[in-house]
Design an enzyme around this catalytic site. Structure first.
Site, PDB file in Angstrom:
ATOM      1  N   ARG A  16       0.843  -1.196   0.000  1.00  0.00           N
ATOM      2  CA  ARG A  16       0.000   0.000   0.000  1.00  0.00           C
ATOM      3  C   ARG A  16       0.884   1.254   0.000  1.00  0.00           C
ATOM      4  NH1 ARG A  16      -2.400  -3.677   3.605  1.00  0.00           N
ATOM      5  NH2 ARG A  16      -4.572  -4.206   3.107  1.00  0.00           N
TER       6      ARG A  16
ATOM      7  N   LYS B 254      -2.859  -1.404   8.077  1.00  0.00           N
ATOM      8  CA  LYS B 254      -4.316  -1.258   8.025  1.00  0.00           C
ATOM      9  C   LYS B 254      -5.013  -2.254   8.956  1.00  0.00           C
ATOM     10  CE  LYS B 254      -8.066  -0.653   4.704  1.00  0.00           C
ATOM     11  NZ  LYS B 254      -8.412  -0.625   3.272  1.00  0.00           N
TER      12      LYS B 254
ATOM     13  N   ARG C  63      -0.694  -0.868  -6.773  1.00  0.00           N
ATOM     14  CA  ARG C  63      -1.120  -2.059  -6.020  1.00  0.00           C
ATOM     15  C   ARG C  63      -2.171  -2.843  -6.809  1.00  0.00           C
ATOM     16  NH1 ARG C  63      -1.633  -4.099  -0.726  1.00  0.00           N
ATOM     17  NH2 ARG C  63      -3.736  -4.614  -0.020  1.00  0.00           N
TER      18      ARG C  63
ATOM     19  N   HIS D  91      -4.248  -9.045   2.645  1.00  0.00           N
ATOM     20  CA  HIS D  91      -5.676  -8.916   2.873  1.00  0.00           C
ATOM     21  C   HIS D  91      -6.117  -9.711   4.094  1.00  0.00           C
ATOM     22  CE1 HIS D  91      -6.650  -7.700  -1.546  1.00  0.00           C
ATOM     23  NE2 HIS D  91      -6.360  -6.669  -0.787  1.00  0.00           N
TER      24      HIS D  91
ATOM     25  N   TYR E 251       4.953 -11.443  15.575  1.00  0.00           N
ATOM     26  CA  TYR E 251       5.360 -10.818  14.309  1.00  0.00           C
ATOM     27  C   TYR E 251       6.600  -9.955  14.450  1.00  0.00           C
ATOM     28  CZ  TYR E 251       4.059  -9.913   9.470  1.00  0.00           C
ATOM     29  OH  TYR E 251       4.016  -9.890   8.101  1.00  0.00           O
TER      30      TYR E 251
END
Length: 396
Positions: A206, A256, A335, A358, A368
């Site tokens: 993005r 996001k 993108r 997504h 992470y």
């Protein structure tokens, strides 16, 4: 001066000027001063009606003055109700309010605003604005009145009672064809935005993720160690690189969604562009001297600060113009182009979803920030096939 009783309040109505004034005593405030609620009218009957209405407002807790307008409610919300929003979001909402809400409804007293007013206003805008923008404009009014409700300025939110109509058809997002993508890559070679464009097209990240990418989130593959190491530690004199897409130019710095966090190997062309970009950035840093602000950003201004989204859009339009495909393109469509090219090459939708981060994909998010997730290599492999490992960006 006649005294009357309205509910539990004692009121007086007396001649003043060319009409009458009614006053209700509300006792004394925290500062010891006497508080009085006043209403004016041309006749005693009109004043009495206003006093009765004012008392009803008091009984349900409404504290706004009779003259409190929609403009004031919207401005109060913009000033106090967006403390957790980014500067760009506040600016966008201010523009929507100043352009569409305040000019049309601003003068109306908030207590007198009716659903019919909102309906008529939105119907007029529906022939001018795209559906999404229309929803955003309606939301500004709803949220402003919602804050006014929370502060006992009005009893109900009439904007909530109205359904946003359908607006005009907005410009749909589009994707570059392979030939257009080639033209854009060629045109970008002379632009300071070149590496930004190459990496965005080749990985599908993005725009807000690209602007927030830091050098400590770029890693190089070390064959001798059989592991990825940060380029801030091992440098960029290596063949294979990957990026940790863990941050974004959003409030709080997060992507996001949590599932948007992902690790992507860079295709050969993107790796080449990144190495040359690093060299150019080092030169920029030397030239800037003490003016340089080191935020460790991969893509930044000539003094090290974060890129402005509007400036990126302008620079990208210049690239598409030079590529002779027009200026009606935005960076986020790189993108879309990535997804389209992947799909055209038969890459499974599950893999594409993983690559672009997504929600709802099988990509896990365990530990992470502390443990490197398996690097997704399918995107790099496909881009190498499409654009060719032989393509080289001329060294400076």
């Amino acid at each position: 001066m006649a005294k009357i009783l309205i509910g539990k309040y004692e009121a007086t109505i007396y001649p003043e000027g060319e009409g009458y004034t009614g006053a209700i005593s509300l006792g004394f405030g925290p500062d010891g001063k006497r508080q009085r609620l006043k209403r004016k009218g041309k006749t005693k009957a009109a004043v009495k009606d206003k006093l009765i209405k004012a008392v009803k407002d008091l009984e349900v807790g409404v504290t706004a003055s009779e003259n409190y307008t929609v403009r004031e409610a919207v401005n109060d919300w913009l000033a106090k109700g967006l403390k957790d929003r980014s500067e760009s979001t506040v600016t966008k909402l201010r523009i929507l309010a100043d352009t569409h809400v305040i000019p049309a409804l601003g003068k109306i007293k908030l207590k007198q605003l009716r659903a019919d007013h909102v309906d008529e206003w939105l119907d007029q805008l529906s022939s001018e604005l795209a559906t999404r923008t229309l929803r955003d404009v309606h939301s500004v009014l709803k949220r402003a009145i919602r804050q006014a409700q929370a502060r006992d300025m009005v009893v109900r939110n009439v904007a909530e009672l109205v359904t946003t109509p359908k607006g005009t058809e907005g410009r749909p997002s589009k994707a570059l064809t392979r030939q257009q993508a080639e033209a854009v890559l060629t045109a970008a070679e002379s632009s300071e935005l070149r590496s930004y464009v190459v990496i965005s097209l080749m990985t599908g990240i993005r725009t807000e993720e690209a602007r927030a990418l830091r050098w400590d989130h770029v890693v190089a593959w070390m064959p001798s160690l059989k592991e990825w190491q940060p380029v801030t530690k091992v440098g960029l004199n290596h063949e294979k690189f990957a990026i940790y897409v863990w941050r974004a130019d959003r409030v709080g710095g997060d992507t996001k969604t949590r599932k948007s966090r992902r690790t992507l190997e860079l295709p050969t062309l993107a790796a080449q562009a990144l190495r040359q970009h690093h060299v150019r950035q080092a030169a920029q840093k030397l030239k800037a001297g003490e003016a340089w602000q080191d935020h460790n950003l991969v893509f930044c201004t000539s003094v090290g600060t974060q890129l402005d989204a509007a400036n990126v859009r302008r620079a990208f339009r210049k690239i598409t113009q030079d590529a002779e495909i027009g200026t009606d393109w935005t960076p986020r469509e790189l993108r879309h182009s990535f997804v389209s090219i992947m799909s055209d090459q038969g890459v499974p939708i599950e893999t594409i979803a993983d690559l672009v981060g997504h929600a709802g994909t099988s990509v896990t998010e365990a530990v992470y920030r502390h443990q490197l997730k398996p690097v997704i290599t399918k995107g790099a492999h496909t881009m190498n096939i499409i654009f060719g490992e032989s393509r080289r960006v001329e060294s400076e």
